[in-house]
Write a protein that holds these residues in place. Structure first.
Motif, PDB file in Angstrom:
ATOM      1  N   HIS A  97       0.852  -1.189   0.000  1.00  0.00           N
ATOM      2  CA  HIS A  97       0.000   0.000   0.000  1.00  0.00           C
ATOM      3  C   HIS A  97       0.891   1.244   0.000  1.00  0.00           C
ATOM      4  CE1 HIS A  97       0.899   0.875   4.257  1.00  0.00           C
ATOM      5  NE2 HIS A  97       0.900  -0.444   4.391  1.00  0.00           N
ATOM      6  N   THR A  98       0.303   2.356  -0.393  1.00  0.00           N
ATOM      7  CA  THR A  98       1.003   3.640  -0.350  1.00  0.00           C
ATOM      8  C   THR A  98      -0.032   4.756  -0.320  1.00  0.00           C
ATOM      9  OG1 THR A  98       2.731   4.995  -1.381  1.00  0.00           O
ATOM     10  CG2 THR A  98       1.145   3.963  -2.850  1.00  0.00           C
ATOM     11  N   GLU A  99       0.441   5.975  -0.091  1.00  0.00           N
ATOM     12  CA  GLU A  99      -0.445   7.131  -0.004  1.00  0.00           C
ATOM     13  C   GLU A  99       0.211   8.311  -0.703  1.00  0.00           C
ATOM     14  OE1 GLU A  99      -3.008   9.553   3.437  1.00  0.00           O
ATOM     15  OE2 GLU A  99      -1.704   7.852   3.942  1.00  0.00           O
ATOM     16  N   LEU A 100      -0.519   8.926  -1.616  1.00  0.00           N
ATOM     17  CA  LEU A 100      -0.055  10.131  -2.304  1.00  0.00           C
ATOM     18  C   LEU A 100      -0.674  11.344  -1.617  1.00  0.00           C
ATOM     19  CD1 LEU A 100       1.448  11.457  -4.692  1.00  0.00           C
ATOM     20  CD2 LEU A 100      -0.671  11.232  -6.010  1.00  0.00           C
ATOM     21  N   ARG A 101       0.182  12.227  -1.094  1.00  0.00           N
ATOM     22  CA  ARG A 101      -0.292  13.369  -0.318  1.00  0.00           C
ATOM     23  C   ARG A 101      -0.402  14.633  -1.168  1.00  0.00           C
ATOM     24  NH1 ARG A 101      -0.097  11.910   4.997  1.00  0.00           N
ATOM     25  NH2 ARG A 101       1.235  10.108   5.512  1.00  0.00           N
ATOM     26  N   ASN A 102      -1.155  15.597  -0.620  1.00  0.00           N
ATOM     27  CA  ASN A 102      -1.308  16.933  -1.218  1.00  0.00           C
ATOM     28  C   ASN A 102      -1.831  16.859  -2.653  1.00  0.00           C
ATOM     29  OD1 ASN A 102      -0.237  18.142   1.149  1.00  0.00           O
ATOM     30  ND2 ASN A 102       1.845  17.762   0.400  1.00  0.00           N
ATOM     31  N   VAL A 103      -2.882  16.082  -2.841  1.00  0.00           N
ATOM     32  CA  VAL A 103      -3.490  15.999  -4.170  1.00  0.00           C
ATOM     33  C   VAL A 103      -4.502  17.124  -4.337  1.00  0.00           C
ATOM     34  CG1 VAL A 103      -3.147  13.510  -4.285  1.00  0.00           C
ATOM     35  CG2 VAL A 103      -5.285  14.423  -3.379  1.00  0.00           C
ATOM     36  N   LEU A 104      -4.792  17.474  -5.553  1.00  0.00           N
ATOM     37  CA  LEU A 104      -5.763  18.515  -5.858  1.00  0.00           C
ATOM     38  C   LEU A 104      -7.154  17.894  -5.904  1.00  0.00           C
ATOM     39  CD1 LEU A 104      -3.763  20.325  -8.692  1.00  0.00           C
ATOM     40  CD2 LEU A 104      -3.916  20.954  -6.271  1.00  0.00           C
ATOM     41  N   PRO A 105      -8.081  18.398  -5.102  1.00  0.00           N
ATOM     42  CA  PRO A 105      -9.409  17.749  -5.017  1.00  0.00           C
ATOM     43  C   PRO A 105     -10.189  17.805  -6.318  1.00  0.00           C
ATOM     44  CG  PRO A 105      -9.383  19.833  -3.806  1.00  0.00           C
ATOM     45  CD  PRO A 105      -7.973  19.553  -4.186  1.00  0.00           C
ATOM     46  N   GLU A 106      -9.953  18.822  -7.147  1.00  0.00           N
ATOM     47  CA  GLU A 106     -10.742  18.957  -8.374  1.00  0.00           C
ATOM     48  C   GLU A 106     -10.146  18.203  -9.553  1.00  0.00           C
ATOM     49  OE1 GLU A 106      -7.726  22.281  -8.304  1.00  0.00           O
ATOM     50  OE2 GLU A 106      -9.094  21.323  -6.885  1.00  0.00           O
ATOM     51  N   VAL A 107      -8.966  17.584  -9.374  1.00  0.00           N
ATOM     52  CA  VAL A 107      -8.276  16.907 -10.469  1.00  0.00           C
ATOM     53  C   VAL A 107      -8.574  15.412 -10.423  1.00  0.00           C
ATOM     54  CG1 VAL A 107      -6.013  16.332 -11.457  1.00  0.00           C
ATOM     55  CG2 VAL A 107      -6.451  18.631 -10.569  1.00  0.00           C
ATOM     56  N   THR A 108      -8.788  14.808 -11.587  1.00  0.00           N
ATOM     57  CA  THR A 108      -8.981  13.366 -11.701  1.00  0.00           C
ATOM     58  C   THR A 108      -7.627  12.670 -11.786  1.00  0.00           C
ATOM     59  OG1 THR A 108     -11.120  13.607 -12.794  1.00  0.00           O
ATOM     60  CG2 THR A 108      -9.967  11.522 -13.108  1.00  0.00           C
ATOM     61  N   TYR A 109      -7.417  11.612 -10.994  1.00  0.00           N
ATOM     62  CA  TYR A 109      -6.160  10.880 -10.957  1.00  0.00           C
ATOM     63  C   TYR A 109      -6.362   9.455 -11.462  1.00  0.00           C
ATOM     64  CZ  TYR A 109      -3.887  14.555  -8.213  1.00  0.00           C
ATOM     65  OH  TYR A 109      -3.356  15.744  -7.788  1.00  0.00           O
ATOM     66  N   LYS A 110      -5.316   8.937 -12.123  1.00  0.00           N
ATOM     67  CA  LYS A 110      -5.301   7.541 -12.574  1.00  0.00           C
ATOM     68  C   LYS A 110      -4.140   6.821 -11.885  1.00  0.00           C
ATOM     69  CE  LYS A 110      -7.030   8.970 -17.112  1.00  0.00           C
ATOM     70  NZ  LYS A 110      -6.751   8.985 -18.578  1.00  0.00           N
ATOM     71  N   VAL A 111      -4.395   5.609 -11.400  1.00  0.00           N
ATOM     72  CA  VAL A 111      -3.405   4.869 -10.617  1.00  0.00           C
ATOM     73  C   VAL A 111      -3.248   3.469 -11.186  1.00  0.00           C
ATOM     74  CG1 VAL A 111      -2.723   4.104  -8.317  1.00  0.00           C
ATOM     75  CG2 VAL A 111      -4.151   6.144  -8.566  1.00  0.00           C
ATOM     76  N   LYS A 112      -1.987   2.999 -11.279  1.00  0.00           N
ATOM     77  CA  LYS A 112      -1.710   1.601 -11.626  1.00  0.00           C
ATOM     78  C   LYS A 112      -0.379   1.181 -11.001  1.00  0.00           C
ATOM     79  CE  LYS A 112      -0.414   3.123 -16.304  1.00  0.00           C
ATOM     80  NZ  LYS A 112      -0.678   2.907 -17.740  1.00  0.00           N
ATOM     81  N   VAL A 113      -0.173  -0.144 -10.875  1.00  0.00           N
ATOM     82  CA  VAL A 113       0.954  -0.714 -10.131  1.00  0.00           C
ATOM     83  C   VAL A 113       1.587  -1.829 -10.954  1.00  0.00           C
ATOM     84  CG1 VAL A 113       1.693  -1.685  -7.917  1.00  0.00           C
ATOM     85  CG2 VAL A 113      -0.355  -0.247  -8.023  1.00  0.00           C
ATOM     86  N   ARG A 114       2.912  -2.014 -10.786  1.00  0.00           N
ATOM     87  CA  ARG A 114       3.590  -3.178 -11.359  1.00  0.00           C
ATOM     88  C   ARG A 114       4.605  -3.709 -10.346  1.00  0.00           C
ATOM     89  NH1 ARG A 114       7.477  -0.861 -16.246  1.00  0.00           N
ATOM     90  NH2 ARG A 114       8.769   0.549 -14.991  1.00  0.00           N
ATOM     91  N   VAL A 115       5.103  -4.946 -10.587  1.00  0.00           N
ATOM     92  CA  VAL A 115       5.910  -5.640  -9.580  1.00  0.00           C
ATOM     93  C   VAL A 115       7.038  -6.411 -10.251  1.00  0.00           C
ATOM     94  CG1 VAL A 115       4.414  -7.677  -9.661  1.00  0.00           C
ATOM     95  CG2 VAL A 115       5.774  -7.234  -7.613  1.00  0.00           C
ATOM     96  N   LYS A 116       8.094  -6.666  -9.487  1.00  0.00           N
ATOM     97  CA  LYS A 116       9.160  -7.570  -9.901  1.00  0.00           C
ATOM     98  C   LYS A 116       9.825  -8.119  -8.641  1.00  0.00           C
ATOM     99  CE  LYS A 116      13.147  -4.475 -10.130  1.00  0.00           C
ATOM    100  NZ  LYS A 116      14.304  -4.042 -10.924  1.00  0.00           N
ATOM    101  N   LEU A 117      10.535  -9.234  -8.803  1.00  0.00           N
ATOM    102  CA  LEU A 117      11.275  -9.794  -7.671  1.00  0.00           C
ATOM    103  C   LEU A 117      12.457  -8.905  -7.325  1.00  0.00           C
ATOM    104  CD1 LEU A 117      11.180 -13.563  -8.572  1.00  0.00           C
ATOM    105  CD2 LEU A 117      10.294 -12.555  -6.486  1.00  0.00           C
ATOM    106  N   SER A 118      12.794  -8.870  -6.059  1.00  0.00           N
ATOM    107  CA  SER A 118      13.837  -7.964  -5.573  1.00  0.00           C
ATOM    108  C   SER A 118      15.107  -8.747  -5.288  1.00  0.00           C
ATOM    109  CB  SER A 118      13.364  -7.250  -4.302  1.00  0.00           C
ATOM    110  OG  SER A 118      14.392  -6.441  -3.771  1.00  0.00           O
ATOM    111  N   LEU A 119      16.004  -8.774  -6.281  1.00  0.00           N
ATOM    112  CA  LEU A 119      17.341  -9.352  -6.110  1.00  0.00           C
ATOM    113  C   LEU A 119      18.322  -8.430  -6.811  1.00  0.00           C
ATOM    114  CD1 LEU A 119      16.659 -13.148  -6.753  1.00  0.00           C
ATOM    115  CD2 LEU A 119      17.144 -12.062  -4.567  1.00  0.00           C
TER     116      LEU A 119
END
Length: 416
Positions: free
Chosen positions: A288-310
């Motif tokens: 999980h994460t949190e994006l701070r100080n966003v503009l209330p009137e603006v529309t946001y799009k969010v997506k995530v990707r992953v990989k193994l950590s080595l």
């Protein structure tokens, strides 16, 4: 001075002659002989040779030139050299230079041995070969025909997976036709340019894969590809399970992954609807994460990707997750839009009214004074002496401001 110069010249000449004589009389050890080249397991190759017959302790200087232009150097008493196939390009020739050195300082002349894993014209081999292992389930490999590949060639794909009970031939070329066949080809215009096969393993398990693309008529040079399974692994995209705005002007995002691994790296992409390029936030081992100080009137799009950590492996990123859209509060935007439309209209209407009334306003501020020249002749004395009709000269009609008339009109009470 001249005598010293002549002595130096003579001394140099004598030293040169002595060096030539010593060099001509240098003795060399007999070189290594009977070179052999064979497979040492499925994923390694072995060079061996016969040592020279000498009465001393031997060590060997070994210089291997690999197919990708790299060099492998080794120094030791063993009369062999082992090569891991991950160290070089299997589609080019290999060469080995060996020099025997005795413990008394004598050495042999270097001997060079060249080996070609697969014979044929390199321009007939396939090119742009690449593989991706999807979701720990299956592998997709694609390629293109070589520059001199014959038309209508029928490509054949085979693969081998590392196994403890494998039976390996001596010659590398004998591997052909012994691998697992392709389970699903990707044809294009009747020519196979890709293959898919099942590979259901955990991406944390280290497995070597060997793949060969050849043809049935054996008219092209086989293309050989080796990889560690982890180098081509691509995990399934995460699934966003929660994304919402918070009261403190933030966006909270939570996701999960289908693969159960301990160490995972993530990238979260936040993109405003008005911007083509978003901002990526790297994260490690959190869901999980949190994006701070966003503009209330603006529309946001969010997506995530992953990989193994080595750190020592360049893992492939998964595809981006399905995009989640968080609409903005458009009430403030609507008000701003209305004001942007109404204010220019008000300014235009006010300007039109001002232009209409400007002429009347000018008359009120600066009333017009009758021009005597329009009522009398230019020579007033002659006009007074001359005989003139009873009727008076009517001046030209002047435009009178209605406001002026109101000033001199009597109130209705006085008229009555």
């Amino acid at each position: 001075m001249g005598t010293l110069y002549c002595c130096n010249v003579i001394l140099g000449f004598l030293l040169s002659v002595d060096f030539i004589i010593r060099s001509a009389g240098t003795e060399y050890l007999a070189p290594p002989t009977d070179f052999t080249f064979r497979m040492d397991g499925m994923f390694s190759l072995l060079w061996e040779w016969k040592p020279p017959m000498v009465n001393c302790t031997l060590t060997y200087i070994k210089n291997a030139t690999l197919g990708n232009g790299l060099m492998k150097r080794d120094y030791g008493p063993r009369a062999n050299l082992n090569l891991d196939i991950a160290e070089f390009d299997l589609n080019h020739g290999l060469s080995l230079q060996v020099e025997a050195v005795c413990d008394n300082g004598m050495k042999s002349k270097p001997v060079t041995y060249v080996e070609e894993l697969m014979s044929g014209n390199e321009n007939t081999s396939v090119r742009n070969f690449s593989c991706v292992w999807y979701y720990e389930e299956y592998v997709n490999c694609t390629w293109k025909a070589g520059q001199d590949t014959p038309p209508n060639v029928h490509f054949i794909f085979q693969y081998w997976v590392e196994s403890e009970s494998e039976t390996v031939p001596t010659k590398f070329s004998d591997l052909l036709d012994t691998g697992e066949p392709c389970q699903k080809y990707f044809p294009s215009d009747g020519v196979n340019l890709g293959c898919q096969f099942k590979f259901q393993q955990s991406s944390l398990n280290i497995k070597n894969l060997l793949m060969v693309v050849s043809d049935r008529s054996k008219t092209i040079k086989p293309f050989i590809f080796h990889t560690d399974s982890r180098d081509i692994a691509k995990l399934r995209p995460p699934t966003i399970i929660d994304a919402h705005r918070t009261a403190n002007r933030s966006i909270y995002v939570q996701w999960n992954v289908s693969q159960n691994h301990n160490k995972l790296d993530y990238e979260v992409l936040f993109n405003m609807s008005s911007s083509e390029k978003g901002e990526i936030f790297p994260l490690a081992e959190v869901f999980h994460t949190e994006l701070r100080n966003v503009l209330p009137e603006v529309t946001y799009k969010v997506k995530v990707r992953v990989k193994l950590s080595l750190t020592y492996i360049q893992w492939l990123w998964s595809d981006w997750s399905e995009e989640t859209i968080l609409p903005g509060d458009d009430s403030g935007t609507t008000t701003s839009t209305v004001l942007l439309i109404v204010i220019p209209i008000i300014v235009v209407v006010a300007a039109i009214i001002l232009l209409i009334c400007l002429k009347r306003l000018k008359i009120i501020i600066c009333p017009s004074i009758p021009d005597p020249g329009k009522m009398f002749p230019s020579d007033l004395q002659e006009w007074l002496k001359s005989e003139r009709p009873n009727s008076h000269h009517k001046p030209e009609k002047e435009e009178v401001c209605p406001v002026s008339l109101l000033e001199y009109s009597l109130p209705s009470s006085q008229i009555s």
